[in-house]
Design a protein around this motif. Structure first.
Motif, PDB file in Angstrom:
ATOM      1  N   THR A   1       0.816  -1.222   0.000  1.00 37.56           N
ATOM      2  CA  THR A   1       0.000   0.000   0.000  1.00 37.56           C
ATOM      3  C   THR A   1       0.848   1.270   0.000  1.00 37.56           C
ATOM      4  O   THR A   1       0.302   2.374   0.018  1.00 37.56           O
ATOM      5  CB  THR A   1      -0.944   0.030   1.220  1.00 37.56           C
ATOM      6  OG1 THR A   1      -0.173   0.128   2.425  1.00 37.56           O
ATOM      7  CG2 THR A   1      -1.832  -1.213   1.259  1.00 37.56           C
ATOM      8  N   ALA A   2       2.168   1.134  -0.017  1.00 36.10           N
ATOM      9  CA  ALA A   2       3.067   2.299   0.038  1.00 36.10           C
ATOM     10  C   ALA A   2       3.003   3.097  -1.259  1.00 36.10           C
ATOM     11  O   ALA A   2       2.778   2.536  -2.339  1.00 36.10           O
ATOM     12  CB  ALA A   2       4.499   1.835   0.290  1.00 36.10           C
ATOM     13  N   PRO A   3       3.215   4.410  -1.166  1.00 33.92           N
ATOM     14  CA  PRO A   3       3.228   5.233  -2.378  1.00 33.92           C
ATOM     15  C   PRO A   3       4.367   4.814  -3.308  1.00 33.92           C
ATOM     16  O   PRO A   3       5.462   4.468  -2.850  1.00 33.92           O
ATOM     17  CB  PRO A   3       3.430   6.657  -1.855  1.00 33.92           C
ATOM     18  CG  PRO A   3       3.919   6.519  -0.461  1.00 33.92           C
ATOM     19  CD  PRO A   3       3.491   5.184   0.039  1.00 33.92           C
ATOM     20  N   ARG A   4       4.102   4.837  -4.583  1.00 34.23           N
ATOM     21  CA  ARG A   4       5.106   4.457  -5.600  1.00 34.23           C
ATOM     22  C   ARG A   4       5.362   5.646  -6.519  1.00 34.23           C
ATOM     23  O   ARG A   4       5.408   5.511  -7.733  1.00 34.23           O
ATOM     24  CB  ARG A   4       4.599   3.258  -6.407  1.00 34.23           C
ATOM     25  CG  ARG A   4       4.165   2.084  -5.567  1.00 34.23           C
ATOM     26  CD  ARG A   4       5.258   1.079  -5.423  1.00 34.23           C
ATOM     27  NE  ARG A   4       4.861   0.031  -4.491  1.00 34.23           N
ATOM     28  CZ  ARG A   4       5.343  -1.182  -4.535  1.00 34.23           C
ATOM     29  NH1 ARG A   4       6.217  -1.504  -5.438  1.00 34.23           N
ATOM     30  NH2 ARG A   4       4.988  -2.070  -3.640  1.00 34.23           N
ATOM     31  N   ASP A   5       5.535   6.826  -5.880  1.00 32.57           N
ATOM     32  CA  ASP A   5       5.693   8.063  -6.644  1.00 32.57           C
ATOM     33  C   ASP A   5       6.913   8.881  -6.221  1.00 32.57           C
ATOM     34  O   ASP A   5       6.993  10.062  -6.494  1.00 32.57           O
ATOM     35  CB  ASP A   5       4.428   8.912  -6.496  1.00 32.57           C
ATOM     36  CG  ASP A   5       4.160   9.307  -5.037  1.00 32.57           C
ATOM     37  OD1 ASP A   5       4.958   8.953  -4.137  1.00 32.57           O
ATOM     38  OD2 ASP A   5       3.139   9.983  -4.796  1.00 32.57           O
ATOM     39  N   GLY A   6       7.872   8.223  -5.563  1.00 32.18           N
ATOM     40  CA  GLY A   6       9.067   8.934  -5.109  1.00 32.18           C
ATOM     41  C   GLY A   6       8.964   9.488  -3.707  1.00 32.18           C
ATOM     42  O   GLY A   6       9.927  10.051  -3.188  1.00 32.18           O
ATOM     43  N   THR A   7       7.816   9.341  -3.063  1.00 32.76           N
ATOM     44  CA  THR A   7       7.621   9.808  -1.688  1.00 32.76           C
ATOM     45  C   THR A   7       8.517   9.006  -0.744  1.00 32.76           C
ATOM     46  O   THR A   7       8.548   7.781  -0.823  1.00 32.76           O
ATOM     47  CB  THR A   7       6.147   9.629  -1.265  1.00 32.76           C
ATOM     48  OG1 THR A   7       5.324  10.386  -2.149  1.00 32.76           O
ATOM     49  CG2 THR A   7       5.933  10.070   0.176  1.00 32.76           C
ATOM     50  N   TRP A   8       9.219   9.696   0.130  1.00 35.60           N
ATOM     51  CA  TRP A   8      10.050   9.021   1.123  1.00 35.60           C
ATOM     52  C   TRP A   8       9.156   8.409   2.196  1.00 35.60           C
ATOM     53  O   TRP A   8       8.205   9.054   2.657  1.00 35.60           O
ATOM     54  CB  TRP A   8      11.002  10.006   1.780  1.00 35.60           C
ATOM     55  CG  TRP A   8      12.103  10.519   0.894  1.00 35.60           C
ATOM     56  CD1 TRP A   8      12.113  10.553  -0.471  1.00 35.60           C
ATOM     57  CD2 TRP A   8      13.328  11.089   1.318  1.00 35.60           C
ATOM     58  NE1 TRP A   8      13.280  11.114  -0.918  1.00 35.60           N
ATOM     59  CE2 TRP A   8      14.044  11.452   0.156  1.00 35.60           C
ATOM     60  CE3 TRP A   8      13.887  11.335   2.560  1.00 35.60           C
ATOM     61  CZ2 TRP A   8      15.304  12.046   0.223  1.00 35.60           C
ATOM     62  CZ3 TRP A   8      15.133  11.926   2.622  1.00 35.60           C
ATOM     63  CH2 TRP A   8      15.840  12.267   1.461  1.00 35.60           C
ATOM     64  N   ILE A   9       9.466   7.179   2.591  1.00 38.53           N
ATOM     65  CA  ILE A   9       8.721   6.494   3.636  1.00 38.53           C
ATOM     66  C   ILE A   9       9.700   5.875   4.633  1.00 38.53           C
ATOM     67  O   ILE A   9      10.885   5.712   4.332  1.00 38.53           O
ATOM     68  CB  ILE A   9       7.797   5.394   3.062  1.00 38.53           C
ATOM     69  CG1 ILE A   9       8.623   4.306   2.357  1.00 38.53           C
ATOM     70  CG2 ILE A   9       6.738   5.984   2.150  1.00 38.53           C
ATOM     71  CD1 ILE A   9       7.821   3.072   1.960  1.00 38.53           C
ATOM     72  N   GLN A  10       9.199   5.546   5.802  1.00 42.31           N
ATOM     73  CA  GLN A  10       9.969   4.787   6.791  1.00 42.31           C
ATOM     74  C   GLN A  10       9.521   3.340   6.649  1.00 42.31           C
ATOM     75  O   GLN A  10       8.323   3.051   6.701  1.00 42.31           O
ATOM     76  CB  GLN A  10       9.708   5.286   8.205  1.00 42.31           C
ATOM     77  CG  GLN A  10      10.515   4.547   9.251  1.00 42.31           C
ATOM     78  CD  GLN A  10      10.300   5.102  10.647  1.00 42.31           C
ATOM     79  OE1 GLN A  10       9.793   6.199  10.819  1.00 42.31           O
ATOM     80  NE2 GLN A  10      10.685   4.326  11.643  1.00 42.31           N
ATOM     81  N   ALA A  11      10.472   2.425   6.463  1.00 37.26           N
ATOM     82  CA  ALA A  11      10.106   1.045   6.157  1.00 37.26           C
ATOM     83  C   ALA A  11      10.771   0.043   7.091  1.00 37.26           C
ATOM     84  O   ALA A  11      11.892   0.254   7.556  1.00 37.26           O
ATOM     85  CB  ALA A  11      10.499   0.721   4.723  1.00 37.26           C
ATOM     86  N   GLU A  12      10.048  -1.047   7.297  1.00 36.35           N
ATOM     87  CA  GLU A  12      10.599  -2.193   8.019  1.00 36.35           C
ATOM     88  C   GLU A  12      11.128  -3.181   6.985  1.00 36.35           C
ATOM     89  O   GLU A  12      10.425  -3.553   6.040  1.00 36.35           O
ATOM     90  CB  GLU A  12       9.508  -2.854   8.851  1.00 36.35           C
ATOM     91  CG  GLU A  12      10.017  -4.026   9.651  1.00 36.35           C
ATOM     92  CD  GLU A  12       8.949  -4.594  10.565  1.00 36.35           C
ATOM     93  OE1 GLU A  12       8.943  -5.818  10.734  1.00 36.35           O
ATOM     94  OE2 GLU A  12       8.129  -3.815  11.097  1.00 36.35           O
ATOM     95  N   ILE A  13      12.388  -3.565   7.170  1.00 36.67           N
ATOM     96  CA  ILE A  13      13.025  -4.554   6.302  1.00 36.67           C
ATOM     97  C   ILE A  13      13.460  -5.700   7.207  1.00 36.67           C
ATOM     98  O   ILE A  13      14.241  -5.483   8.139  1.00 36.67           O
ATOM     99  CB  ILE A  13      14.232  -3.952   5.557  1.00 36.67           C
ATOM    100  CG1 ILE A  13      13.781  -2.770   4.704  1.00 36.67           C
ATOM    101  CG2 ILE A  13      14.911  -5.029   4.705  1.00 36.67           C
ATOM    102  CD1 ILE A  13      14.912  -1.982   4.079  1.00 36.67           C
ATOM    103  N   PRO A  14      12.940  -6.910   6.988  1.00 37.06           N
ATOM    104  CA  PRO A  14      13.282  -8.034   7.862  1.00 37.06           C
ATOM    105  C   PRO A  14      14.798  -8.186   8.039  1.00 37.06           C
ATOM    106  O   PRO A  14      15.555  -8.165   7.067  1.00 37.06           O
ATOM    107  CB  PRO A  14      12.689  -9.244   7.140  1.00 37.06           C
ATOM    108  CG  PRO A  14      11.535  -8.669   6.379  1.00 37.06           C
ATOM    109  CD  PRO A  14      12.015  -7.316   5.928  1.00 37.06           C
ATOM    110  N   GLY A  15      15.214  -8.267   9.309  1.00 34.52           N
ATOM    111  CA  GLY A  15      16.622  -8.393   9.635  1.00 34.52           C
ATOM    112  C   GLY A  15      17.401  -7.100   9.574  1.00 34.52           C
ATOM    113  O   GLY A  15      18.609  -7.073   9.807  1.00 34.52           O
ATOM    114  N   HIS A  16      16.704  -5.993   9.263  1.00 38.42           N
ATOM    115  CA  HIS A  16      17.386  -4.702   9.119  1.00 38.42           C
ATOM    116  C   HIS A  16      16.672  -3.561   9.846  1.00 38.42           C
ATOM    117  O   HIS A  16      16.948  -2.394   9.618  1.00 38.42           O
ATOM    118  CB  HIS A  16      17.544  -4.373   7.623  1.00 38.42           C
ATOM    119  CG  HIS A  16      18.681  -3.458   7.326  1.00 38.42           C
ATOM    120  ND1 HIS A  16      19.991  -3.831   7.427  1.00 38.42           N
ATOM    121  CD2 HIS A  16      18.691  -2.168   6.942  1.00 38.42           C
ATOM    122  CE1 HIS A  16      20.760  -2.809   7.107  1.00 38.42           C
ATOM    123  NE2 HIS A  16      19.995  -1.787   6.824  1.00 38.42           N
TER     124      HIS A  16
END
Length: 94
Positions: free
Chosen positions: A17-32
């Motif tokens: 559901t994240a924006p796919r237009d260059g908007t910066w987001i805070q993301a969870e990356i497994p193990g990171h």
């Protein structure tokens, strides 16, 4: 909000559901962890020379997972291994 025990985004939304237009987001990356600032950007080429899009790390000083090539989350990295995909996101407020 980030869960202090696991580092997970407790209120994170599915990455689909994240924006796919260059908007910066805070993301969870497994193990990171969950403090990764990324954006979906284009202007890349796949092995066939076609334009493609991918998640990019946006802040200097943040280290992407080792499986991301040049700070980009490819379907498979330069070693042919799959990149770990982000799983959750929330808005990023600078």
């Amino acid at each position: 909000m980030t869960n202090k025990t696991t580092g997970a985004l407790s209120e994170g939304r599915p990455i689909s559901t994240a924006p796919r237009d260059g908007t910066w987001i805070q993301a969870e990356i497994p193990g990171h962890g969950s403090d990764n600032i990324i954006a979906w950007l284009g202007g890349l080429e796949d092995e066939a020379g076609n334009e493609c899009w991918a998640w990019h790390f946006m802040l200097e000083g943040q280290e992407p997972p080792d499986c991301w090539t040049d700070g980009v989350c490819w379907a498979s990295n330069e070693d042919g291994a799959p990149s770990v995909q982000p799983t959750k996101w929330k808005p990023y407020y600078a």
